[in-house]
Design a protein around this motif. Structure first.
Motif, PDB file in Angstrom:
ATOM      1  N   PRO A 305      25.552  38.742  17.646  1.00 31.17           N
ATOM      2  CA  PRO A 305      25.837  37.304  17.511  1.00 31.17           C
ATOM      3  C   PRO A 305      24.690  36.527  16.882  1.00 31.17           C
ATOM      4  N   LEU A 306      23.463  36.927  17.171  1.00 31.18           N
ATOM      5  CA  LEU A 306      22.327  36.233  16.582  1.00 31.18           C
ATOM      6  C   LEU A 306      22.259  36.488  15.082  1.00 31.18           C
ATOM      7  N   ARG A 307      22.669  37.663  14.655  1.00 29.40           N
ATOM      8  CA  ARG A 307      22.654  37.955  13.227  1.00 29.40           C
ATOM      9  C   ARG A 307      23.555  36.983  12.475  1.00 29.40           C
ATOM     10  N   ALA A 308      24.705  36.668  13.042  1.00 27.29           N
ATOM     11  CA  ALA A 308      25.614  35.736  12.364  1.00 27.29           C
ATOM     12  C   ALA A 308      24.942  34.387  12.127  1.00 27.29           C
ATOM     13  N   GLN A 309      24.071  33.990  13.044  1.00 28.54           N
ATOM     14  CA  GLN A 309      23.389  32.708  12.905  1.00 28.54           C
ATOM     15  C   GLN A 309      22.301  32.739  11.844  1.00 28.54           C
ATOM     16  N   VAL A 310      21.662  33.894  11.664  1.00 33.29           N
ATOM     17  CA  VAL A 310      20.529  33.949  10.742  1.00 33.29           C
ATOM     18  C   VAL A 310      20.913  34.463   9.352  1.00 33.29           C
ATOM     19  N   GLU A 311      22.113  34.968   9.194  1.00 36.18           N
ATOM     20  CA  GLU A 311      22.493  35.506   7.897  1.00 36.18           C
ATOM     21  C   GLU A 311      22.331  34.507   6.749  1.00 36.18           C
ATOM     22  N   PRO A 312      22.675  33.224   6.930  1.00 33.56           N
ATOM     23  CA  PRO A 312      22.455  32.275   5.824  1.00 33.56           C
ATOM     24  C   PRO A 312      20.977  32.161   5.439  1.00 33.56           C
ATOM     25  N   LEU A 313      20.080  32.216   6.429  1.00 29.84           N
ATOM     26  CA  LEU A 313      18.647  32.154   6.128  1.00 29.84           C
ATOM     27  C   LEU A 313      18.190  33.410   5.399  1.00 29.84           C
ATOM     28  N   TRP A 314      18.707  34.548   5.814  1.00 30.35           N
ATOM     29  CA  TRP A 314      18.333  35.802   5.158  1.00 30.35           C
ATOM     30  C   TRP A 314      18.877  35.840   3.731  1.00 30.35           C
ATOM     31  N   ALA A 315      20.081  35.331   3.536  1.00 26.85           N
ATOM     32  CA  ALA A 315      20.647  35.275   2.185  1.00 26.85           C
ATOM     33  C   ALA A 315      19.831  34.344   1.294  1.00 26.85           C
ATOM     34  N   ALA A 316      19.369  33.227   1.866  1.00 25.37           N
ATOM     35  CA  ALA A 316      18.521  32.309   1.102  1.00 25.37           C
ATOM     36  C   ALA A 316      17.214  32.994   0.706  1.00 25.37           C
ATOM     37  N   ARG A 317      16.651  33.826   1.584  1.00 23.71           N
ATOM     38  CA  ARG A 317      15.442  34.554   1.240  1.00 23.71           C
ATOM     39  C   ARG A 317      15.715  35.504   0.066  1.00 23.71           C
ATOM     40  N   CYS A 318      16.854  36.162   0.087  1.00 22.97           N
ATOM     41  CA  CYS A 318      17.190  37.034  -1.034  1.00 22.97           C
ATOM     42  C   CYS A 318      17.168  36.261  -2.348  1.00 22.97           C
ATOM     43  N   ALA A 319      17.745  35.069  -2.340  1.00 28.14           N
ATOM     44  CA  ALA A 319      17.813  34.267  -3.563  1.00 28.14           C
ATOM     45  C   ALA A 319      16.428  33.854  -4.036  1.00 28.14           C
ATOM     46  N   THR A 320      15.566  33.452  -3.118  1.00 29.10           N
ATOM     47  CA  THR A 320      14.225  33.022  -3.524  1.00 29.10           C
ATOM     48  C   THR A 320      13.362  34.204  -3.955  1.00 29.10           C
ATOM     49  N   LEU A 321      13.586  35.370  -3.359  1.00 33.95           N
ATOM     50  CA  LEU A 321      12.880  36.564  -3.826  1.00 33.95           C
ATOM     51  C   LEU A 321      13.303  36.926  -5.243  1.00 33.95           C
ATOM     52  N   LYS A 322      14.598  36.777  -5.522  1.00 31.79           N
ATOM     53  CA  LYS A 322      15.089  37.035  -6.876  1.00 31.79           C
ATOM     54  C   LYS A 322      14.448  36.056  -7.856  1.00 31.79           C
ATOM     55  N   ALA A 323      14.391  34.788  -7.491  1.00 30.68           N
ATOM     56  CA  ALA A 323      13.795  33.786  -8.381  1.00 30.68           C
ATOM     57  C   ALA A 323      12.316  34.057  -8.616  1.00 30.68           C
ATOM     58  N   ALA A 324      11.645  34.647  -7.635  1.00 36.07           N
ATOM     59  CA  ALA A 324      10.221  34.958  -7.764  1.00 36.07           C
ATOM     60  C   ALA A 324       9.981  36.290  -8.447  1.00 36.07           C
ATOM     61  N   GLY A 325      11.048  37.003  -8.794  1.00 31.60           N
ATOM     62  CA  GLY A 325      10.911  38.287  -9.457  1.00 31.60           C
ATOM     63  C   GLY A 325      10.547  39.424  -8.536  1.00 31.60           C
ATOM     64  N   LEU A 326      10.782  39.260  -7.227  1.00 29.16           N
ATOM     65  CA  LEU A 326      10.393  40.279  -6.254  1.00 29.16           C
ATOM     66  C   LEU A 326      11.526  41.231  -5.892  1.00 29.16           C
ATOM     67  N   VAL A 327      12.768  40.868  -6.197  1.00 27.32           N
ATOM     68  CA  VAL A 327      13.907  41.765  -6.022  1.00 27.32           C
ATOM     69  C   VAL A 327      14.794  41.654  -7.252  1.00 27.32           C
ATOM     70  N   GLU A 328      15.693  42.623  -7.389  1.00 30.84           N
ATOM     71  CA  GLU A 328      16.633  42.627  -8.500  1.00 30.84           C
ATOM     72  C   GLU A 328      18.033  42.375  -7.964  1.00 30.84           C
ATOM     73  N   GLY A 329      18.943  42.050  -8.872  1.00 29.51           N
ATOM     74  CA  GLY A 329      20.341  41.860  -8.503  1.00 29.51           C
ATOM     75  C   GLY A 329      20.793  40.431  -8.668  1.00 29.51           C
ATOM     76  N   ASP A 330      22.087  40.276  -8.986  1.00 30.84           N
ATOM     77  CA  ASP A 330      22.642  38.939  -9.203  1.00 30.84           C
ATOM     78  C   ASP A 330      23.476  38.450  -8.031  1.00 30.84           C
ATOM     79  N   THR A 331      23.660  39.290  -7.025  1.00 26.47           N
ATOM     80  CA  THR A 331      24.404  38.902  -5.830  1.00 26.47           C
ATOM     81  C   THR A 331      23.547  39.167  -4.603  1.00 26.47           C
ATOM     82  N   THR A 332      23.907  38.525  -3.500  1.00 26.30           N
ATOM     83  CA  THR A 332      23.142  38.742  -2.270  1.00 26.30           C
ATOM     84  C   THR A 332      23.147  40.210  -1.845  1.00 26.30           C
ATOM     85  N   PRO A 333      24.296  40.910  -1.863  1.00 30.77           N
ATOM     86  CA  PRO A 333      24.254  42.330  -1.495  1.00 30.77           C
ATOM     87  C   PRO A 333      23.342  43.158  -2.396  1.00 30.77           C
TER      88      PRO A 333
END
Length: 579
Positions: A305-333
């Motif tokens: 249940p706690l994961r459901a609450q934090v998933e939006p924050l984790w997805a936002a981290r994925c997006a900012t890592l992509k913008a910083a060039g630290l991860v690859e991919g055009d989708t959150t998965p």
């Protein structure tokens, strides 16, 4: 020898092991109260510190079976001897404290020296050493290893004295008095601001605590004096940072140390394959793990249940890592898979990532990185290269002055690393959309960058590297294979391979289904999934003690197939402890 500076007696309703709280008092959800919140007595502070440290280390939940399947909370009367000691070259002292039971066995002289886990205060290892040693008539010597909960209020110039009560800088006798700029505000934290890089001296802290124990025993039993290393058995024990400290103690010269038990040690065998520094994998995890966890099946993580609450924050981290060039991919998965692959390629296991979700949820990676960067670089107040500081905070995380009640409780309630006990992290780099990312990127750059600050931090990390043991002695290293805070692949496993060359009497117990924090097994989802590690620490102490007595041979290396409790209670048979 360091002479005791304070002696107190603890009998009746105020014993050595639980301060009279017993198991039910330790299980209580609220801490022992202060009669006057702004002016607690030293006895009240001690009782509360013991309550906090027991709960931070041991699983005391009813289904955890502490005191039944393993461990003890039996009342042990006796005396405490304490002092502030300095290792040569240090600017700040570390706390040393010796508990001497009334039933100390002078005919079988025994001292168990224990170093606090994490950055905890001087009672930080009480649940590790006390339950095994005190009922057997052994004294226990504790050290906070130069970290601890001696916070200094820069606004009022107040901090704790040797007995935990507050005094001002002008009064003197403080356990931590930082070299701070005039007009500085907020809170100075000893681990971060001592300028000593205490981790580099962990082994010396442990040895000095053992020396102090002999001095205290001389005073406690003058008719049996002198107590010396050649007539008193010395066993060192610790978990986490304390485990690293007792392993580092085996590097100290002289035949003073008879055996070592180290649980889940933070130890850096710098030249061994796979070894990584705590700061390296902590800053990596702080950046990538929130995103990487989205790649793991939701049902694989504790507390779904706690994961459901934090998933939006984790997805936002994925997006900012992509913008910083630290991860690859055009989708959150795809971004989550990229972060996950980086961690796996760098040695993280799925088991460590799963347990590491706890540290993500508590923002522990950032807390460790902030404090350790300052310690490794030997930075003082106001000098953090990434602009971090500590202060009491408002609900919006803005800094404010500490209240009298908050300040008075720091010594008893703190963990040694903010946030906690009313002290938070001040992050001057906070910025949307991912507020903590800029500060984390700065912290990571100190690990692998090449500017002056990075080289300064890297020099401090290099100073913490473990060396070879100097003497052959029984040593048992114990580590949970699911540890997500100090993964064994980065710490114990490479250390064991290196240290065995110098000490063939080193044994390694690897425990399946064990993670880093016994204290969190009180959470049902964690208790059902993981086994406690403390039973193996106690069992290893039993076995090395018997080896020293000559009544058994060294324990064998072991891959322990422990079974979690599930929905039931912990039973000794589930732990599969080597015999």
């Amino acid at each position: 020898m360091i002479e005791p500076q304070r002696v107190t007696e603890h009998r009746g309703t105020d014993d050595l092991l639980t301060a009279g709280l017993g198991l039910e008092g330790l299980r209580a959800m609220a801490p022992p109260a202060f009669a006057d919140a702004a002016n607690p007595t030293s006895a009240e502070l001690r009782r509360r510190a013991i309550w906090n440290n027991w709960r931070g280390i041991a699983d005391l939940s009813p289904t955890g079976a502490y005191g039944q399947a393993y461990g003890s909370v039996a009342g042990v009367p006796g005396r405490e001897y304490s002092a502030l000691a300095k290792v040569p070259g240090a600017t700040q002292p570390h706390r040393v404290l010796v508990q001497v039971p009334d039933a100390f066995d002078a005919a079988r002289r025994c001292v168990v020296v224990a170093a606090s886990s994490g950055s905890r205060g001087v009672y930080g290892a009480i649940a590790v050493a006390g339950p095994w040693a005190l009922p057997k008539g052994c004294a226990v010597a504790y050290t906070d290893k130069g970290a601890g909960t001696d916070y200094f209020d820069l606004d009022t110039q107040q901090a704790a004295r040797e007995d935990g009560t507050l005094a001002t800088l002008d009064d003197g006798g403080l356990a931590f008095a930082p070299d701070a700029p005039v007009g500085a505000s907020g809170v100075a934290v000893k681990h971060a601001h001592s300028r000593d890089n205490p981790e580099a001296d962990w082994g010396r802290h442990v040895k000095q605590a053992a020396e102090f124990a002999l001095s205290a025993l001389d005073q406690a039993f003058p008719q049996a004096a002198p107590f010396r290393f050649d007539n008193t058995r010395i066993i060192a024990v610790g978990i986490s940072n304390g485990g690293g400290a007792v392993l580092r103690a085996s590097e100290e010269e002289g035949g003073w140390l008879d055996a070592v038990v180290a649980g889940e040690p933070n130890i850096l065998a710098v030249d061994a394959p796979g070894a990584r520094s705590l700061y390296d994998y902590t800053t990596e995890a702080a950046l990538l793990m929130p995103c990487a966890l989205l790649h793991l099946p939701a049902e694989s993580l504790p507390q779904p249940p706690l994961r459901a609450q934090v998933e939006p924050l984790w997805a936002a981290r994925c997006a900012t890592l992509k913008a910083a060039g630290l991860v690859e991919g055009d989708t959150t998965p795809a971004q989550a898979e990229s972060a996950y692959r980086q961690l796996r390629d760098n040695g993280w296991t799925d088991a460590a990532l799963t347990a590491g979700a706890l540290s993500v949820g508590f923002d522990l990676w950032r807390a460790v990185a902030v404090t350790y960067a300052s310690a490794y670089g030997r930075y003082g107040v106001g000098e953090h290269p990434c602009g971090f500081a500590f202060s009491a905070q408002n609900a919006d995380f803005s800094a404010r002055a500490a209240s009298d009640a908050e300040r008075a409780a720091w010594w008893a309630d703190g963990s040694g690393i903010p946030p906690g006990a009313g002290v938070g992290i001040v992050d001057t780099k906070l910025a949307p959309p991912d507020f903590t990312l800029p500060g984390l990127q700065c912290l990571r750059a100190l690990n692998d960058g090449d500017n002056e600050d990075a080289r300064r931090v890297q020099t401090g990390i290099a100073e913490t590297a473990a060396g070879f043991p100097r003497t052959r002695r029984p040593v048992v290293v114990i580590h949970g294979l699911d540890d997500g805070l100090v993964p064994p692949a980065f710490s114990s496993a490479p250390y064991v391979e290196q240290a065995r060359i110098a000490n063939p009497d080193l044994r390694y117990w690897q425990v399946r289904n064990a993670q880093h924090f016994d204290g969190f097994l009180a959470l049902p989802a964690y208790g059902a999934r993981y086994v406690p590690l403390l039973p193996y620490v106690y069992a290893a102490l039993d076995q090395v003690d018997a080896v020293l007595d000559g009544t058994r041979v060294l324990p064998a290396n072991a891959l322990i197939d422990a079974r979690p409790r599930g929905a039931g209670n912990v039973e000794a048979s589930q732990l599969a402890i080597p015999r």
